[in-house]
Write a protein that holds these residues in place. Sequence first.
Motif, PDB file in Angstrom:
ATOM      1  N   GLY A  22     -10.709  30.803  40.437  1.00 57.16           N
ATOM      2  CA  GLY A  22     -10.188  31.345  41.684  1.00 57.16           C
ATOM      3  C   GLY A  22     -10.823  30.699  42.901  1.00 57.16           C
ATOM      4  O   GLY A  22     -11.705  29.833  42.791  1.00 57.16           O
ATOM      5  N   PHE A  23     -10.402  31.125  44.079  1.00 51.56           N
ATOM      6  CA  PHE A  23     -10.885  30.561  45.335  1.00 51.56           C
ATOM      7  C   PHE A  23     -12.408  30.709  45.459  1.00 51.56           C
ATOM      8  O   PHE A  23     -13.146  29.722  45.616  1.00 51.56           O
ATOM      9  CB  PHE A  23     -10.165  31.248  46.500  1.00 51.56           C
ATOM     10  CG  PHE A  23     -10.665  30.884  47.869  1.00 51.56           C
ATOM     11  CD1 PHE A  23     -10.901  29.559  48.221  1.00 51.56           C
ATOM     12  CD2 PHE A  23     -10.896  31.873  48.818  1.00 51.56           C
ATOM     13  CE1 PHE A  23     -11.367  29.219  49.490  1.00 51.56           C
ATOM     14  CE2 PHE A  23     -11.345  31.547  50.093  1.00 51.56           C
ATOM     15  CZ  PHE A  23     -11.585  30.222  50.420  1.00 51.56           C
ATOM     16  N   MET A  24     -12.902  31.936  45.343  1.00 48.02           N
ATOM     17  CA  MET A  24     -14.344  32.152  45.432  1.00 48.02           C
ATOM     18  C   MET A  24     -15.061  31.574  44.222  1.00 48.02           C
ATOM     19  O   MET A  24     -16.186  31.081  44.335  1.00 48.02           O
ATOM     20  CB  MET A  24     -14.647  33.644  45.570  1.00 48.02           C
ATOM     21  CG  MET A  24     -14.181  34.259  46.873  1.00 48.02           C
ATOM     22  SD  MET A  24     -14.734  35.974  47.081  1.00 48.02           S
ATOM     23  CE  MET A  24     -16.494  35.744  47.368  1.00 48.02           C
ATOM     24  N   GLY A  25     -14.421  31.628  43.067  1.00 49.48           N
ATOM     25  CA  GLY A  25     -15.039  31.114  41.850  1.00 49.48           C
ATOM     26  C   GLY A  25     -15.339  29.633  41.924  1.00 49.48           C
ATOM     27  O   GLY A  25     -16.411  29.179  41.491  1.00 49.48           O
ATOM     28  N   LYS A  26     -14.425  28.861  42.478  1.00 53.07           N
ATOM     29  CA  LYS A  26     -14.641  27.417  42.613  1.00 53.07           C
ATOM     30  C   LYS A  26     -15.819  27.121  43.543  1.00 53.07           C
ATOM     31  O   LYS A  26     -16.640  26.241  43.267  1.00 53.07           O
ATOM     32  CB  LYS A  26     -13.378  26.732  43.146  1.00 53.07           C
ATOM     33  CG  LYS A  26     -12.198  26.694  42.189  1.00 53.07           C
ATOM     34  CD  LYS A  26     -11.110  25.798  42.747  1.00 53.07           C
ATOM     35  CE  LYS A  26      -9.852  25.832  41.883  1.00 53.07           C
ATOM     36  NZ  LYS A  26      -9.015  27.008  42.178  1.00 53.07           N
ATOM     37  N   VAL A  27     -15.892  27.860  44.659  1.00 52.42           N
ATOM     38  CA  VAL A  27     -16.982  27.635  45.610  1.00 52.42           C
ATOM     39  C   VAL A  27     -18.315  28.045  44.991  1.00 52.42           C
ATOM     40  O   VAL A  27     -19.340  27.375  45.181  1.00 52.42           O
ATOM     41  CB  VAL A  27     -16.724  28.399  46.926  1.00 52.42           C
ATOM     42  CG1 VAL A  27     -17.866  28.188  47.907  1.00 52.42           C
ATOM     43  CG2 VAL A  27     -15.411  27.941  47.562  1.00 52.42           C
ATOM     44  N   LEU A  28     -18.322  29.142  44.229  1.00 56.77           N
ATOM     45  CA  LEU A  28     -19.543  29.563  43.536  1.00 56.77           C
ATOM     46  C   LEU A  28     -19.985  28.508  42.530  1.00 56.77           C
ATOM     47  O   LEU A  28     -21.172  28.135  42.489  1.00 56.77           O
ATOM     48  CB  LEU A  28     -19.296  30.889  42.812  1.00 56.77           C
ATOM     49  CG  LEU A  28     -20.429  31.365  41.877  1.00 56.77           C
ATOM     50  CD1 LEU A  28     -21.699  31.653  42.666  1.00 56.77           C
ATOM     51  CD2 LEU A  28     -19.990  32.598  41.088  1.00 56.77           C
ATOM     52  N   LEU A  29     -19.051  28.009  41.744  1.00 57.69           N
ATOM     53  CA  LEU A  29     -19.368  27.004  40.732  1.00 57.69           C
ATOM     54  C   LEU A  29     -19.940  25.749  41.380  1.00 57.69           C
ATOM     55  O   LEU A  29     -20.965  25.203  40.938  1.00 57.69           O
ATOM     56  CB  LEU A  29     -18.103  26.672  39.932  1.00 57.69           C
ATOM     57  CG  LEU A  29     -18.238  25.685  38.771  1.00 57.69           C
ATOM     58  CD1 LEU A  29     -19.204  26.212  37.722  1.00 57.69           C
ATOM     59  CD2 LEU A  29     -16.867  25.419  38.149  1.00 57.69           C
ATOM     60  N   GLU A  30     -19.304  25.285  42.462  1.00 62.91           N
ATOM     61  CA  GLU A  30     -19.765  24.083  43.151  1.00 62.91           C
ATOM     62  C   GLU A  30     -21.146  24.289  43.766  1.00 62.91           C
ATOM     63  O   GLU A  30     -22.019  23.418  43.660  1.00 62.91           O
ATOM     64  CB  GLU A  30     -18.760  23.707  44.246  1.00 62.91           C
ATOM     65  CG  GLU A  30     -18.933  22.304  44.814  1.00 62.91           C
ATOM     66  CD  GLU A  30     -19.973  22.189  45.928  1.00 62.91           C
ATOM     67  OE1 GLU A  30     -20.400  21.065  46.241  1.00 62.91           O
ATOM     68  OE2 GLU A  30     -20.363  23.249  46.482  1.00 62.91           O
ATOM     69  N   LYS A  31     -21.361  25.457  44.379  1.00 65.01           N
ATOM     70  CA  LYS A  31     -22.636  25.724  45.043  1.00 65.01           C
ATOM     71  C   LYS A  31     -23.771  25.798  44.035  1.00 65.01           C
ATOM     72  O   LYS A  31     -24.877  25.287  44.282  1.00 65.01           O
ATOM     73  CB  LYS A  31     -22.536  27.027  45.834  1.00 65.01           C
ATOM     74  CG  LYS A  31     -23.778  27.367  46.659  1.00 65.01           C
ATOM     75  CD  LYS A  31     -24.023  26.352  47.761  1.00 65.01           C
ATOM     76  CE  LYS A  31     -25.171  26.785  48.661  1.00 65.01           C
ATOM     77  NZ  LYS A  31     -25.499  25.751  49.664  1.00 65.01           N
ATOM     78  N   LEU A  32     -23.525  26.407  42.889  1.00 64.53           N
ATOM     79  CA  LEU A  32     -24.561  26.480  41.855  1.00 64.53           C
ATOM     80  C   LEU A  32     -24.907  25.093  41.330  1.00 64.53           C
ATOM     81  O   LEU A  32     -26.087  24.751  41.174  1.00 64.53           O
ATOM     82  CB  LEU A  32     -24.091  27.374  40.707  1.00 64.53           C
ATOM     83  CG  LEU A  32     -24.070  28.883  40.983  1.00 64.53           C
ATOM     84  CD1 LEU A  32     -23.375  29.617  39.846  1.00 64.53           C
ATOM     85  CD2 LEU A  32     -25.483  29.424  41.182  1.00 64.53           C
ATOM     86  N   LEU A  33     -23.886  24.282  41.066  1.00 67.48           N
ATOM     87  CA  LEU A  33     -24.136  22.936  40.546  1.00 67.48           C
ATOM     88  C   LEU A  33     -24.846  22.061  41.561  1.00 67.48           C
ATOM     89  O   LEU A  33     -25.697  21.240  41.202  1.00 67.48           O
ATOM     90  CB  LEU A  33     -22.818  22.281  40.125  1.00 67.48           C
ATOM     91  CG  LEU A  33     -22.105  22.850  38.900  1.00 67.48           C
ATOM     92  CD1 LEU A  33     -20.743  22.205  38.728  1.00 67.48           C
ATOM     93  CD2 LEU A  33     -22.942  22.665  37.639  1.00 67.48           C
ATOM     94  N   TYR A  34     -24.519  22.235  42.831  1.00 69.99           N
ATOM     95  CA  TYR A  34     -25.063  21.358  43.865  1.00 69.99           C
ATOM     96  C   TYR A  34     -26.434  21.814  44.358  1.00 69.99           C
ATOM     97  O   TYR A  34     -27.369  21.019  44.443  1.00 69.99           O
ATOM     98  CB  TYR A  34     -24.095  21.281  45.043  1.00 69.99           C
ATOM     99  CG  TYR A  34     -24.490  20.260  46.085  1.00 69.99           C
ATOM    100  CD1 TYR A  34     -24.227  18.908  45.880  1.00 69.99           C
ATOM    101  CD2 TYR A  34     -25.129  20.645  47.263  1.00 69.99           C
ATOM    102  CE1 TYR A  34     -24.597  17.960  46.832  1.00 69.99           C
ATOM    103  CE2 TYR A  34     -25.498  19.709  48.212  1.00 69.99           C
ATOM    104  CZ  TYR A  34     -25.238  18.362  47.993  1.00 69.99           C
ATOM    105  OH  TYR A  34     -25.615  17.432  48.925  1.00 69.99           O
ATOM    106  N   SER A  35     -26.559  23.087  44.686  1.00 73.18           N
ATOM    107  CA  SER A  35     -27.795  23.575  45.311  1.00 73.18           C
ATOM    108  C   SER A  35     -28.799  24.145  44.317  1.00 73.18           C
ATOM    109  O   SER A  35     -29.973  24.312  44.654  1.00 73.18           O
ATOM    110  CB  SER A  35     -27.465  24.638  46.368  1.00 73.18           C
ATOM    111  OG  SER A  35     -26.682  24.077  47.408  1.00 73.18           O
ATOM    112  N   CYS A  36     -28.339  24.465  43.120  1.00 73.57           N
ATOM    113  CA  CYS A  36     -29.235  24.935  42.052  1.00 73.57           C
ATOM    114  C   CYS A  36     -29.091  23.981  40.872  1.00 73.57           C
ATOM    115  O   CYS A  36     -28.795  24.383  39.742  1.00 73.57           O
ATOM    116  CB  CYS A  36     -28.897  26.362  41.641  1.00 73.57           C
ATOM    117  SG  CYS A  36     -28.910  27.546  42.994  1.00 73.57           S
ATOM    118  N   SER A  37     -29.289  22.713  41.160  1.00 75.85           N
ATOM    119  CA  SER A  37     -28.939  21.651  40.212  1.00 75.85           C
ATOM    120  C   SER A  37     -29.775  21.635  38.941  1.00 75.85           C
ATOM    121  O   SER A  37     -29.395  20.995  37.962  1.00 75.85           O
ATOM    122  CB  SER A  37     -29.040  20.285  40.903  1.00 75.85           C
ATOM    123  OG  SER A  37     -30.333  20.100  41.457  1.00 75.85           O
TER     124      SER A  37
END
Length: 510
Positions: A22-37
């Motif tokens: 979903g919309f929020m799900g994609k942003v959550l997934l990206e943020k976790l991968l990028y900022s909590c790498s």
Amino acid sequence: MTESGIREFFKGKTIFITGGSGFMGKVLLEKLLYSCSDLKEIFLLMRPKRGKTGEQRVQEFAQIPVFHRIVKEMPDQFKKITPVYGDIVSDRLGLSDEEYKRVVSTTNVVFHLAASLKLEATLKPNVEMNLTGTWNVLEMCKEMKDLLAVLHLSTAFCNCDQNVLYEEVYEWEQKPLDLVRCSKWMSEEAMSEMGNILMKPHPNTYTYTKRMAEILVRDIYNEGLLNVCIIRPSIVTPAWKEPLEGWVDSLNGPIGIMIAGGKGVLRSMMCESEYTAEVIPVDMAISGIIGVAYIMGTMKERPSKIPVYNVTCSEKKRVTWGTVLNDGKRLTYEYPFDAGLWYPNGDATMNPIKHYLTLFFCQWIPAVLIDFLMLIFCQRRFMIRVQKKIYIGLGVLQFFTTRIWDFRSDNYKKIYHTLSPEERVIFNTNTEEVDQDEYLKNIIIGGRQYCLKESLDNLPRARLHLKIQYAVDIIFKMFMLYYFGKWFLNLTGLSNVINNLMNSQSTDST
């Protein structure tokens, strides 16, 4: 660079996400991968897609603009995504024995975002998704031995009978598990009839079932078996800064209204212009949710009551619907959409007579005429279908735009103050930093690029087209005014009076 507390918490952790597409799900997934790498793995619950392997499904993420930072800077992060195929409405989420065992034995943090967002849906399907689905997820969480935190995503609007909405769970006379049991044997029609009685004063099955889901989550928290909390975002709008300014992939909410108005297919909506627009950028909402996971996962003492977070905009930064709509209209003229059907000049009103007359004459009649022309030229008809969707959407949305909402967000505000200066930049939740005019511009450009797939290179042509539409609109209104005036004078007999008066003046002058 020194590791922040949040990033340190997620280092080596395994995460399970529902609703990641979903919309929020994609942003959550990206943020976790990028900022909590440094996280270990992300299990992503997905529905099976025929003919595509899990690896192919993950590769598709690289084609979505929201993941552009991952593609450019750290493409190996995609290897940390593990799709698991199932459905939250099924027992054990429909996972295979092997997948279920692996998820249960390794997961540390659960983000439960999956839900039905269909405000116009009947009761049964929303009970199945929002109640039964939540129950299934939480039952699975009870088996996770190394689980640190569970975050259940709700909505800030699920307690519409309250004048002031605090960060607490509000009681309701029905029991959530009773509804779950009913959905297993009752027909959709029977549940719909029952819902008409049970839901009042809730305006739709979405807010009602989300409220019941909160009670369900609260009851499970009180059992002492899960460290679960409730997240209540208000209306989530396109990204402010991350991962792309103005990024959005859904026409739900204000962006859909702006696009429909900018295309000239929406001419009126019921809205109290003086009331506050309760919106929050998706990237700030996601940063807040990640911050909550960190707080929940590291707390030393379990609160006696379930933690609830109203993820809403700061009181100092709230603006009215009138400001949003007027500024949005002005910016739409500066950055117009391609090939609008008419000059965009819609308006908000609280006068129902004016609203429905505008809908009839300026939306429905043009839709019928356009579809009639499409039929004559053997083209696919679409305008009546579009207007039906707009009509249903407006009917649902106006409940939220014609009421005062008073949210208290003390728990959510505390997140920002518990972070280090470095974390406050990386996981920014301070909505007071948002420049409203710049943000609205990015929303419109984002909707143009990411929802409508319209290139910014077409802006000069779109601006010329808008000028032509403006001239056509003025000429059309002049003709309409002329013929309406002529018809009115003939109907009332005033035309004869005027003619006689003019003839008498002519005779006197001779």
